[in-house]
Design a protein around this motif. Structure first.
Motif, short mmCIF file in Angstrom:
data_model
loop_
_atom_site.label_atom_id
_atom_site.label_comp_id
_atom_site.label_asym_id
_atom_site.label_seq_id
_atom_site.Cartn_x
_atom_site.Cartn_y
_atom_site.Cartn_z
N MET A 1 0.85 -1.16 0.00
CA MET A 1 0.00 0.00 0.00
C MET A 1 0.90 1.23 0.00
O MET A 1 1.88 1.30 0.73
CB MET A 1 -0.89 0.01 1.24
CG MET A 1 -1.64 1.31 1.41
SD MET A 1 -2.55 1.44 2.97
CE MET A 1 -3.91 0.38 2.62
N TYR A 2 0.56 2.18 -0.82
CA TYR A 2 1.30 3.44 -0.87
C TYR A 2 0.36 4.58 -0.51
O TYR A 2 -0.77 4.62 -0.99
CB TYR A 2 1.88 3.67 -2.27
CG TYR A 2 2.92 2.66 -2.64
CD1 TYR A 2 4.22 2.77 -2.15
CD2 TYR A 2 2.61 1.58 -3.46
CE1 TYR A 2 5.18 1.85 -2.48
CE2 TYR A 2 3.56 0.64 -3.79
CZ TYR A 2 4.85 0.78 -3.30
OH TYR A 2 5.80 -0.14 -3.61
N ILE A 3 0.84 5.47 0.31
CA ILE A 3 0.06 6.64 0.71
C ILE A 3 0.90 7.86 0.39
O ILE A 3 2.06 7.96 0.81
CB ILE A 3 -0.28 6.60 2.21
CG1 ILE A 3 -1.09 5.34 2.53
CG2 ILE A 3 -1.02 7.85 2.63
CD1 ILE A 3 -1.30 5.11 3.99
N LEU A 4 0.31 8.78 -0.34
CA LEU A 4 1.02 10.01 -0.68
C LEU A 4 0.66 11.09 0.32
O LEU A 4 -0.51 11.35 0.57
CB LEU A 4 0.65 10.47 -2.10
CG LEU A 4 1.07 9.51 -3.22
CD1 LEU A 4 0.56 10.02 -4.56
CD2 LEU A 4 2.58 9.37 -3.24
N LEU A 5 1.68 11.69 0.91
CA LEU A 5 1.49 12.75 1.88
C LEU A 5 2.31 13.96 1.45
O LEU A 5 3.39 13.81 0.85
CB LEU A 5 1.98 12.30 3.27
CG LEU A 5 1.31 11.09 3.90
CD1 LEU A 5 2.06 10.70 5.17
CD2 LEU A 5 -0.14 11.38 4.20
N SER A 6 1.82 15.12 1.80
CA SER A 6 2.62 16.32 1.57
C SER A 6 3.78 16.29 2.57
O SER A 6 3.79 15.49 3.52
CB SER A 6 1.78 17.57 1.79
OG SER A 6 1.48 17.72 3.17
N GLU A 7 4.74 17.15 2.38
CA GLU A 7 5.87 17.21 3.32
C GLU A 7 5.40 17.53 4.73
O GLU A 7 5.89 16.93 5.70
CB GLU A 7 6.89 18.25 2.86
CG GLU A 7 7.69 17.80 1.65
CD GLU A 7 8.76 18.83 1.27
OE1 GLU A 7 9.22 19.56 2.17
OE2 GLU A 7 9.12 18.86 0.09
N ASP A 8 4.46 18.44 4.85
CA ASP A 8 3.93 18.80 6.17
C ASP A 8 3.19 17.63 6.81
O ASP A 8 3.34 17.38 8.02
CB ASP A 8 2.99 20.01 6.08
CG ASP A 8 3.73 21.30 5.76
OD1 ASP A 8 4.98 21.33 5.96
OD2 ASP A 8 3.07 22.26 5.33
N GLU A 9 2.39 16.91 6.03
CA GLU A 9 1.67 15.76 6.55
C GLU A 9 2.64 14.67 6.98
O GLU A 9 2.49 14.07 8.06
CB GLU A 9 0.70 15.21 5.49
CG GLU A 9 -0.46 16.14 5.19
CD GLU A 9 -1.23 15.73 3.95
OE1 GLU A 9 -2.41 16.11 3.86
OE2 GLU A 9 -0.66 15.04 3.06
N HIS A 10 3.64 14.42 6.15
CA HIS A 10 4.64 13.40 6.49
C HIS A 10 5.39 13.78 7.77
O HIS A 10 5.64 12.93 8.64
CB HIS A 10 5.62 13.20 5.34
CG HIS A 10 6.58 12.07 5.60
ND1 HIS A 10 7.80 12.26 6.22
CD2 HIS A 10 6.48 10.74 5.33
CE1 HIS A 10 8.40 11.09 6.32
NE2 HIS A 10 7.63 10.15 5.79
N ALA A 11 5.72 15.04 7.91
CA ALA A 11 6.42 15.51 9.10
C ALA A 11 5.55 15.30 10.34
O ALA A 11 6.04 14.88 11.40
CB ALA A 11 6.81 16.97 8.96
#
Length: 110
Positions: free
Chosen positions: A1-11
């Protein structure tokens, strides 16, 4: 499964995982599974504390077992050791601690 997050979300996700001393993927998986099942996510920190206590009790039990084996070997050779009663009390205390930990786990788990 791959989830794409923005840099802020990932942080934000990474910080949350760090607070619980989990890998980011492990934290995300626990959180997603809890959301998918509609149940609150178990507090990892609480379980880590209980695991640490169980591991300490296990170490104590192992050391007591070694000492008891040595005491029995001494008895079998004809030596009488005054520490046998101490080992027996320590073993009983460790078993009580393990019983208490088992009860605590039973209360915490659904």
């Amino acid at each position: 499964m791959y989830i794409l997050l923005s840099e802020d979300e990932h942080a934000a996700v990474s910080r949350a995982a760090e607070r619980e001393r989990l890998a980011t993927a492990a934290w995300a998986a626990l959180t997603l599974l809890a959301a998918a099942s509609g149940t609150p996510r178990a507090e990892h920190n609480e379980m880590r504390e209980v695991l640490q206590a169980v591991m300490q009790a296990r170490g104590q039990a192992q050391r007591i077992g070694v000492n008891l084996n040595q005491a029995v070997a001494a008895l079998n050779s004809g030596e009488v050791s005054s520490t046998i009663q101490w080992y027996a009390r320590a073993a009983a205390q460790t078993v009580r601690k393990l019983d208490d930990l088992a009860e605590e786990l039973r209360r915490r788990l659904p």
